[in-house]
Scaffold this active site. Sequence first.
Site, PDB file in Angstrom:
ATOM      1  N   PHE A 167      39.865  24.274  14.337  1.00 45.14           N
ATOM      2  CA  PHE A 167      38.833  23.314  14.330  1.00 45.14           C
ATOM      3  C   PHE A 167      38.075  23.532  12.910  1.00 45.14           C
ATOM      4  O   PHE A 167      38.287  24.363  12.292  1.00 45.14           O
ATOM      5  CB  PHE A 167      37.756  23.849  15.384  1.00 45.14           C
ATOM      6  CG  PHE A 167      38.105  23.669  16.769  1.00 45.14           C
ATOM      7  CD1 PHE A 167      37.809  22.413  17.375  1.00 45.14           C
ATOM      8  CD2 PHE A 167      38.914  24.560  17.481  1.00 45.14           C
ATOM      9  CE1 PHE A 167      38.443  22.178  18.779  1.00 45.14           C
ATOM     10  CE2 PHE A 167      39.380  24.446  18.664  1.00 45.14           C
ATOM     11  CZ  PHE A 167      39.078  23.173  19.391  1.00 45.14           C
ATOM     12  N   TYR A 177      34.964  46.261  31.100  1.00 48.44           N
ATOM     13  CA  TYR A 177      36.286  46.936  30.414  1.00 48.44           C
ATOM     14  C   TYR A 177      36.830  47.838  31.342  1.00 48.44           C
ATOM     15  O   TYR A 177      36.062  48.580  32.248  1.00 48.44           O
ATOM     16  CB  TYR A 177      35.696  47.326  29.074  1.00 48.44           C
ATOM     17  CG  TYR A 177      35.269  46.446  28.152  1.00 48.44           C
ATOM     18  CD1 TYR A 177      36.391  45.635  27.391  1.00 48.44           C
ATOM     19  CD2 TYR A 177      34.163  46.471  27.676  1.00 48.44           C
ATOM     20  CE1 TYR A 177      35.920  44.628  26.573  1.00 48.44           C
ATOM     21  CE2 TYR A 177      33.827  45.577  26.650  1.00 48.44           C
ATOM     22  CZ  TYR A 177      34.609  44.727  26.120  1.00 48.44           C
ATOM     23  OH  TYR A 177      34.400  43.699  25.294  1.00 48.44           O
ATOM     24  N   ASN A 232      39.728  40.056  27.975  1.00 48.14           N
ATOM     25  CA  ASN A 232      41.291  40.051  27.398  1.00 48.14           C
ATOM     26  C   ASN A 232      42.317  41.124  28.214  1.00 48.14           C
ATOM     27  O   ASN A 232      41.770  42.446  28.531  1.00 48.14           O
ATOM     28  CB  ASN A 232      41.105  40.783  25.771  1.00 48.14           C
ATOM     29  CG  ASN A 232      40.529  39.722  24.957  1.00 48.14           C
ATOM     30  OD1 ASN A 232      39.387  39.252  25.270  1.00 48.14           O
ATOM     31  ND2 ASN A 232      40.851  39.716  23.818  1.00 48.14           N
ATOM     32  N   GLY A 288      38.710  43.519  22.551  1.00 45.64           N
ATOM     33  CA  GLY A 288      39.538  42.410  21.777  1.00 45.64           C
ATOM     34  C   GLY A 288      38.711  42.473  20.571  1.00 45.64           C
ATOM     35  O   GLY A 288      38.257  43.525  19.929  1.00 45.64           O
ATOM     36  N   LYS A 324      29.811  37.402  21.041  1.00 50.75           N
ATOM     37  CA  LYS A 324      28.846  37.465  19.592  1.00 50.75           C
ATOM     38  C   LYS A 324      28.868  36.216  18.798  1.00 50.75           C
ATOM     39  O   LYS A 324      27.732  35.660  18.614  1.00 50.75           O
ATOM     40  CB  LYS A 324      29.298  38.836  18.597  1.00 50.75           C
ATOM     41  CG  LYS A 324      28.831  40.043  19.185  1.00 50.75           C
ATOM     42  CD  LYS A 324      28.780  41.027  18.314  1.00 50.75           C
ATOM     43  CE  LYS A 324      28.366  42.499  18.866  1.00 50.75           C
ATOM     44  NZ  LYS A 324      29.887  43.043  19.088  1.00 50.75           N
ATOM     45  N   ILE A 344      35.366  33.929  32.855  1.00 49.01           N
ATOM     46  CA  ILE A 344      35.192  33.674  34.206  1.00 49.01           C
ATOM     47  C   ILE A 344      33.682  32.882  34.392  1.00 49.01           C
ATOM     48  O   ILE A 344      32.736  33.124  33.675  1.00 49.01           O
ATOM     49  CB  ILE A 344      34.739  35.001  35.064  1.00 49.01           C
ATOM     50  CG1 ILE A 344      36.327  35.940  34.610  1.00 49.01           C
ATOM     51  CG2 ILE A 344      34.691  34.998  36.598  1.00 49.01           C
ATOM     52  CD1 ILE A 344      36.382  37.303  35.184  1.00 49.01           C
ATOM     53  N   GLU A 359      43.131  35.563  27.231  1.00 49.27           N
ATOM     54  CA  GLU A 359      41.756  35.967  27.533  1.00 49.27           C
ATOM     55  C   GLU A 359      41.245  34.949  28.534  1.00 49.27           C
ATOM     56  O   GLU A 359      41.471  33.536  28.633  1.00 49.27           O
ATOM     57  CB  GLU A 359      40.951  35.554  26.170  1.00 49.27           C
ATOM     58  CG  GLU A 359      41.626  36.257  25.024  1.00 49.27           C
ATOM     59  CD  GLU A 359      40.860  35.822  23.783  1.00 49.27           C
ATOM     60  OE1 GLU A 359      39.814  35.098  23.901  1.00 49.27           O
ATOM     61  OE2 GLU A 359      41.348  36.030  22.665  1.00 49.27           O
ATOM     62  N   HIS A 399      30.998  32.817  35.838  1.00 48.93           N
ATOM     63  CA  HIS A 399      29.850  33.682  36.512  1.00 48.93           C
ATOM     64  C   HIS A 399      29.321  34.539  35.480  1.00 48.93           C
ATOM     65  O   HIS A 399      29.793  35.005  34.638  1.00 48.93           O
ATOM     66  CB  HIS A 399      30.761  34.561  37.467  1.00 48.93           C
ATOM     67  CG  HIS A 399      29.721  35.482  38.328  1.00 48.93           C
ATOM     68  ND1 HIS A 399      28.922  35.049  39.272  1.00 48.93           N
ATOM     69  CD2 HIS A 399      29.519  36.817  38.328  1.00 48.93           C
ATOM     70  CE1 HIS A 399      28.290  36.076  39.855  1.00 48.93           C
ATOM     71  NE2 HIS A 399      28.433  36.945  39.014  1.00 48.93           N
TER      72      HIS A 399
HETATM   73  C1  LIG Z   1      38.541  27.892  27.346  1.00 46.65           C
HETATM   74  C2  LIG Z   1      38.841  28.597  25.977  1.00 46.65           C
HETATM   75  C3  LIG Z   1      39.461  27.583  24.919  1.00 46.65           C
HETATM   76  C4  LIG Z   1      39.957  28.334  23.840  1.00 46.65           C
HETATM   77  N1  LIG Z   1      40.383  27.613  22.839  1.00 46.65           N
HETATM   78  C5  LIG Z   1      40.881  27.916  21.532  1.00 46.65           C
HETATM   79  C6  LIG Z   1      41.265  27.193  20.632  1.00 46.65           C
HETATM   80  O1  LIG Z   1      41.566  25.856  20.725  1.00 46.65           O
HETATM   81  N2  LIG Z   1      41.601  27.598  19.346  1.00 46.65           N
HETATM   82  C7  LIG Z   1      41.292  28.974  18.898  1.00 46.65           C
HETATM   83  O2  LIG Z   1      41.451  29.373  17.982  1.00 46.65           O
HETATM   84  N3  LIG Z   1      40.597  29.787  19.808  1.00 46.65           N
HETATM   85  C8  LIG Z   1      40.516  29.207  21.275  1.00 46.65           C
HETATM   86  N4  LIG Z   1      39.581  30.148  22.132  1.00 46.65           N
HETATM   87  C9  LIG Z   1      39.858  31.517  21.872  1.00 46.65           C
HETATM   88  C10 LIG Z   1      38.396  32.102  21.369  1.00 46.65           C
HETATM   89  O3  LIG Z   1      38.866  31.776  19.588  1.00 46.65           O
HETATM   90  C11 LIG Z   1      38.463  33.319  21.626  1.00 46.65           C
HETATM   91  O4  LIG Z   1      38.015  33.603  22.975  1.00 46.65           O
HETATM   92  C12 LIG Z   1      37.392  34.300  20.776  1.00 46.65           C
HETATM   93  O5  LIG Z   1      38.143  34.442  19.567  1.00 46.65           O
HETATM   94  C13 LIG Z   1      36.998  35.604  21.432  1.00 46.65           C
HETATM   95  O6  LIG Z   1      38.141  36.415  21.024  1.00 46.65           O
HETATM   96  P1  LIG Z   1      37.770  37.911  21.367  1.00 46.65           P
HETATM   97  O7  LIG Z   1      37.975  38.044  22.825  1.00 46.65           O
HETATM   98  O8  LIG Z   1      39.000  38.914  20.761  1.00 46.65           O
HETATM   99  O9  LIG Z   1      36.479  38.498  21.063  1.00 46.65           O
HETATM  100  C14 LIG Z   1      39.448  29.701  23.548  1.00 46.65           C
HETATM  101  C15 LIG Z   1      38.737  30.343  24.408  1.00 46.65           C
HETATM  102  C16 LIG Z   1      38.567  29.875  25.638  1.00 46.65           C
HETATM  103  C17 LIG Z   1      37.962  30.731  26.702  1.00 46.65           C
HETATM  104  N1  LIG Z   2      31.789  35.708  32.403  1.00 50.01           N
HETATM  105  C1  LIG Z   2      32.264  36.598  31.765  1.00 50.01           C
HETATM  106  N2  LIG Z   2      33.900  36.318  31.654  1.00 50.01           N
HETATM  107  C2  LIG Z   2      34.660  37.391  30.924  1.00 50.01           C
HETATM  108  N3  LIG Z   2      34.101  38.725  30.416  1.00 50.01           N
HETATM  109  C3  LIG Z   2      32.911  38.830  30.688  1.00 50.01           C
HETATM  110  C4  LIG Z   2      31.899  37.787  31.403  1.00 50.01           C
HETATM  111  N4  LIG Z   2      30.717  38.632  31.436  1.00 50.01           N
HETATM  112  C5  LIG Z   2      30.754  39.557  30.887  1.00 50.01           C
HETATM  113  N5  LIG Z   2      32.076  39.892  30.221  1.00 50.01           N
HETATM  114  C6  LIG Z   2      32.557  41.235  29.689  1.00 50.01           C
HETATM  115  O1  LIG Z   2      32.531  40.654  28.380  1.00 50.01           O
HETATM  116  C7  LIG Z   2      33.912  41.285  27.711  1.00 50.01           C
HETATM  117  C8  LIG Z   2      34.618  40.242  26.867  1.00 50.01           C
HETATM  118  O2  LIG Z   2      33.600  39.889  25.591  1.00 50.01           O
HETATM  119  P1  LIG Z   2      34.120  39.298  24.155  1.00 50.01           P
HETATM  120  O3  LIG Z   2      33.135  39.173  23.531  1.00 50.01           O
HETATM  121  O4  LIG Z   2      35.224  38.411  24.420  1.00 50.01           O
HETATM  122  O5  LIG Z   2      34.846  41.018  23.679  1.00 50.01           O
HETATM  123  P2  LIG Z   2      36.332  41.283  23.680  1.00 50.01           P
HETATM  124  O6  LIG Z   2      36.532  40.836  22.149  1.00 50.01           O
HETATM  125  O7  LIG Z   2      36.168  42.786  23.695  1.00 50.01           O
HETATM  126  O8  LIG Z   2      37.201  40.739  24.623  1.00 50.01           O
HETATM  127  C9  LIG Z   2      34.873  41.342  28.733  1.00 50.01           C
HETATM  128  O9  LIG Z   2      35.858  42.343  28.613  1.00 50.01           O
HETATM  129  C10 LIG Z   2      33.982  41.786  29.974  1.00 50.01           C
HETATM  130  O10 LIG Z   2      33.685  43.124  30.084  1.00 50.01           O
HETATM  131 MG   LIG Z   3      37.211  38.609  24.726  1.00 50.89          MG
END
Ligand SMILES: Cc1cc2nc3c(=O)[nH]c(=O)nc-3n(C[C@H](O)[C@H](O)[C@H](O)COP(=O)(O)O)c2cc1C
Ligand SMILES: Nc1ncnc2c1ncn2[C@@H]1O[C@H](COP(=O)(O)OP(=O)(O)O)[C@@H](O)[C@H]1O
Ligand SMILES: [Mg+2]
Length: 150
Positions: free
Chosen positions: A111, A93, A31, A17, A23, A84, A81, A86
């Site tokens: 927010f 990936y 994702n 993603g 980060k 987990i 997305e 854990h």
């Molecule tokens: C339980 C949960 C709830 C979330 N709720 C929101 C939300 O209300 N609004 C939003 O913009 N993103 C929400 N997110 C998404 C985060 O913004 C997103 O996980 C983050 O941007 C990471 O994106 P990436 O996987 O592309 O790095 C949520 C994620 C999780 C796991």
């Molecule tokens: N507890 C967890 N839940 C989900 N993903 C995890 C977890 N621990 C490690 N990962 C790893 O971290 C990656 C997601 O990190 P994230 O910062 O959201 O990156 P991306 O934007 O590439 O999805 C997952 O694809 C997986 O490989």
């Molecule tokens: Mg992600």
Amino acid sequence: MANNELPYFTSGKVVKGFGRGSKELGIPTANFDEQVVSLLPPGFQTGVYYGWAKVDDGPVYKMVMSIGWNPFYKNIKKSMETHIMHTFPEDFYDSTLKVCILGYRRPELNFNSLEEMIAAIKDDIRESEHMLDSEENAVYKDHTFFTEHS
Ligand SMILES: Cc1cc2nc3c(=O)[nH]c(=O)nc-3n(C[C@H](O)[C@H](O)[C@H](O)COP(=O)(O)O)c2cc1C
Ligand SMILES: Nc1ncnc2c1ncn2[C@@H]1O[C@H](COP(=O)(O)OP(=O)(O)O)[C@@H](O)[C@H]1O
Ligand SMILES: [Mg+2]
């Protein structure tokens, strides 16, 4: 709000993603690839869900999931997305992720700050942990979807 598509079972590949989950939020989300997103039934509402998840041949863990356009970041592509509950020793990936989505929690929101969104997601995790302990949700952990070979 009810989602009458639940429980919903799906699986697919874990792709990259934006790298914000770990980060910026400290909450990694695995994702799903585009194909999994495109398979969602047309009426499946976006929002935050909880359920069970399994990576490759690993154990079944609790999960929370965000489905939609992440209004805080105004994404252009819809994403699914899964966080987990854990601690994994390393990234996974390209692995196959299987999920069983059981309950709807809330809509995706914007927010005023990153801190507020992180607090909301931590609430989601805490509440969902609790919801998944109930008998009606716990039974899905042992569903044949997770035990049969694919
Ligand atoms: C339980 C949960 C709830 C979330 N709720 C929101 C939300 O209300 N609004 C939003 O913009 N993103 C929400 N997110 C998404 C985060 O913004 C997103 O996980 C983050 O941007 C990471 O994106 P990436 O996987 O592309 O790095 C949520 C994620 C999780 C796991
Ligand atoms: N507890 C967890 N839940 C989900 N993903 C995890 C977890 N621990 C490690 N990962 C790893 O971290 C990656 C997601 O990190 P994230 O910062 O959201 O990156 P991306 O934007 O590439 O999805 C997952 O694809 C997986 O490989
Ligand atoms: Mg992600």
